[in-house]
Design a protein around this motif. Sequence first.
Motif, short mmCIF file in Angstrom:
data_model
loop_
_atom_site.label_atom_id
_atom_site.label_comp_id
_atom_site.label_asym_id
_atom_site.label_seq_id
_atom_site.Cartn_x
_atom_site.Cartn_y
_atom_site.Cartn_z
N GLY A 38 0.72 -1.27 0.02
CA GLY A 38 0.08 0.01 0.05
C GLY A 38 0.65 1.29 0.10
O GLY A 38 0.16 2.30 0.16
N CYS A 39 2.21 1.17 -0.32
CA CYS A 39 2.79 2.47 -0.30
C CYS A 39 2.29 3.43 -1.52
O CYS A 39 1.87 3.11 -2.39
N ASP A 40 2.75 4.79 -1.06
CA ASP A 40 2.22 5.75 -1.95
C ASP A 40 2.75 5.34 -3.47
O ASP A 40 4.07 4.87 -3.60
N THR A 41 1.95 5.55 -4.48
CA THR A 41 2.23 5.35 -5.89
C THR A 41 2.48 3.89 -6.06
O THR A 41 2.86 3.58 -7.49
N PHE A 42 2.17 2.81 -5.53
CA PHE A 42 2.34 1.66 -5.43
C PHE A 42 1.08 0.83 -6.17
O PHE A 42 1.03 -0.26 -6.22
N GLY A 43 0.17 1.93 -6.81
CA GLY A 43 -1.07 1.34 -7.56
C GLY A 43 -1.43 2.11 -8.84
O GLY A 43 -2.26 2.57 -9.23
N PRO A 44 -0.40 1.81 -9.85
CA PRO A 44 -0.60 2.60 -11.10
C PRO A 44 -1.87 1.83 -11.79
O PRO A 44 -1.75 0.61 -12.03
N VAL A 45 -2.98 2.49 -12.39
CA VAL A 45 -4.08 2.12 -12.88
C VAL A 45 -4.29 2.82 -14.04
O VAL A 45 -4.27 4.21 -14.33
N GLY A 46 -4.58 2.16 -15.25
CA GLY A 46 -4.96 2.58 -16.40
C GLY A 46 -3.97 2.24 -17.65
O GLY A 46 -3.31 1.26 -17.29
N PRO A 47 -3.92 3.09 -18.78
CA PRO A 47 -4.48 4.31 -18.95
C PRO A 47 -5.89 4.61 -19.12
O PRO A 47 -6.19 5.88 -18.84
N TRP A 48 -6.71 3.63 -19.48
CA TRP A 48 -8.17 3.86 -19.43
C TRP A 48 -8.86 2.70 -19.06
O TRP A 48 -8.26 1.73 -18.87
N LEU A 49 -10.17 2.83 -18.87
CA LEU A 49 -11.04 1.94 -18.48
C LEU A 49 -11.82 1.51 -19.93
O LEU A 49 -12.51 2.35 -20.46
N VAL A 50 -11.67 0.18 -20.39
CA VAL A 50 -12.14 -0.51 -21.20
C VAL A 50 -13.65 -1.13 -20.84
O VAL A 50 -13.49 -2.11 -20.32
N THR A 51 -14.62 -0.60 -21.46
CA THR A 51 -16.06 -1.17 -21.07
C THR A 51 -16.15 -2.48 -21.39
O THR A 51 -15.33 -2.95 -22.50
N ALA A 52 -16.81 -3.42 -20.76
CA ALA A 52 -16.83 -4.89 -21.07
C ALA A 52 -17.37 -5.15 -22.17
O ALA A 52 -16.93 -6.32 -22.72
N ASP A 53 -18.03 -4.47 -23.01
CA ASP A 53 -18.75 -4.80 -24.22
C ASP A 53 -17.48 -4.97 -25.44
O ASP A 53 -17.51 -5.52 -26.31
N GLU A 54 -16.45 -4.38 -24.86
CA GLU A 54 -15.14 -4.41 -25.76
C GLU A 54 -14.02 -5.43 -25.63
O GLU A 54 -13.00 -5.75 -26.07
N VAL A 55 -14.44 -6.33 -24.49
CA VAL A 55 -13.47 -7.30 -24.07
C VAL A 55 -14.61 -8.50 -24.07
O VAL A 55 -14.94 -9.01 -23.02
N PRO A 56 -14.65 -9.34 -24.97
CA PRO A 56 -15.32 -10.45 -25.13
C PRO A 56 -14.89 -11.58 -24.27
O PRO A 56 -15.88 -12.21 -23.98
N ASP A 57 -13.62 -11.67 -24.25
CA ASP A 57 -13.29 -13.00 -23.08
C ASP A 57 -12.23 -12.61 -22.14
O ASP A 57 -10.92 -12.51 -22.91
#
Length: 284
Positions: free
Chosen positions: A174-193
């Motif tokens: 949980g250290c500061d900066t230990f959770g890079p997330v992204g660059p974006w959120l891709v909606t589930a309809d674009e990830v078939p599996d």
Amino acid sequence: MKLMRWGEPGAERPGLVDADGQLRDLSAHVPALDGAALAPAMLDRLRALDPAQLPLLPPGTRLGVPWGGMGKFLCVGLNYADHAAEAGMPLPAEPVLFMKPPSCTIGARDAVWLPRGSVKTDWEVELGVVIGRVARDVDEARAMACVAGYCVVNDLSEREFQLERGGTWDKGKGCDTFGPVGPWLVTADEVPDPQDLTLWLDVNGEPMQRGSTRTMVFGVAHLVSYISRFMTLYPGDLLSTGTPPGVGMGRKPQPVYLKAGDHLRLGIAGLGEQSLHVQARPPG
């Protein structure tokens, strides 16, 4: 649809990525990208917009965590069969769960700061699952309907803090900066599996992690269902689903850990890439 937030830390605004990879401003259509904006009806409304009519953002615009208001940042340990073998640990009979505080999250191109006293900071590329509907004790058949989308997560871990300082894993996670997330959120309809995605991570241009979500011990539907038995999942919660082999701790003939000046590049097929520079934390 690829959703993101842009702007200075603490003042990020909503945006999306168009079909040509250009960043567009969504501010006129949604006040914030948060849990409420991830509801199916709101996503449908955003999906109906014509991206070409949205203002373009200038090159070099900073990207933050793709959505705000993350209530829980849940993680699954030892969830890849080949990573468990690398670590010399048996496959778990049930998912191994731990949490990272949302305060550790940063954008996909921000700096990673080594915590004071760090000697074993490690990397872990992971598939992130973003909740879009309340999930409370859902079965596997209904679990996927609770998923708003997916993202790239780097579950950075200080192994000495995690494994050698007594107690739970959390102090190394949980250290500061230990959770890079992204660059974006891709909606589930674009990830078939979501169980057929390739993951990769390089350090200073050298390949480290190469894997596929096919080798997960517990798949996305099972994880959402399982976790929802023990705690309610709310829109905006993030579930990071484990890492494939190639972490620094498992390198042979000896472990390799991050140092100031290192550069991390990582990504997941269809979900984008992260580019992170490692820096020593300044005094104070």
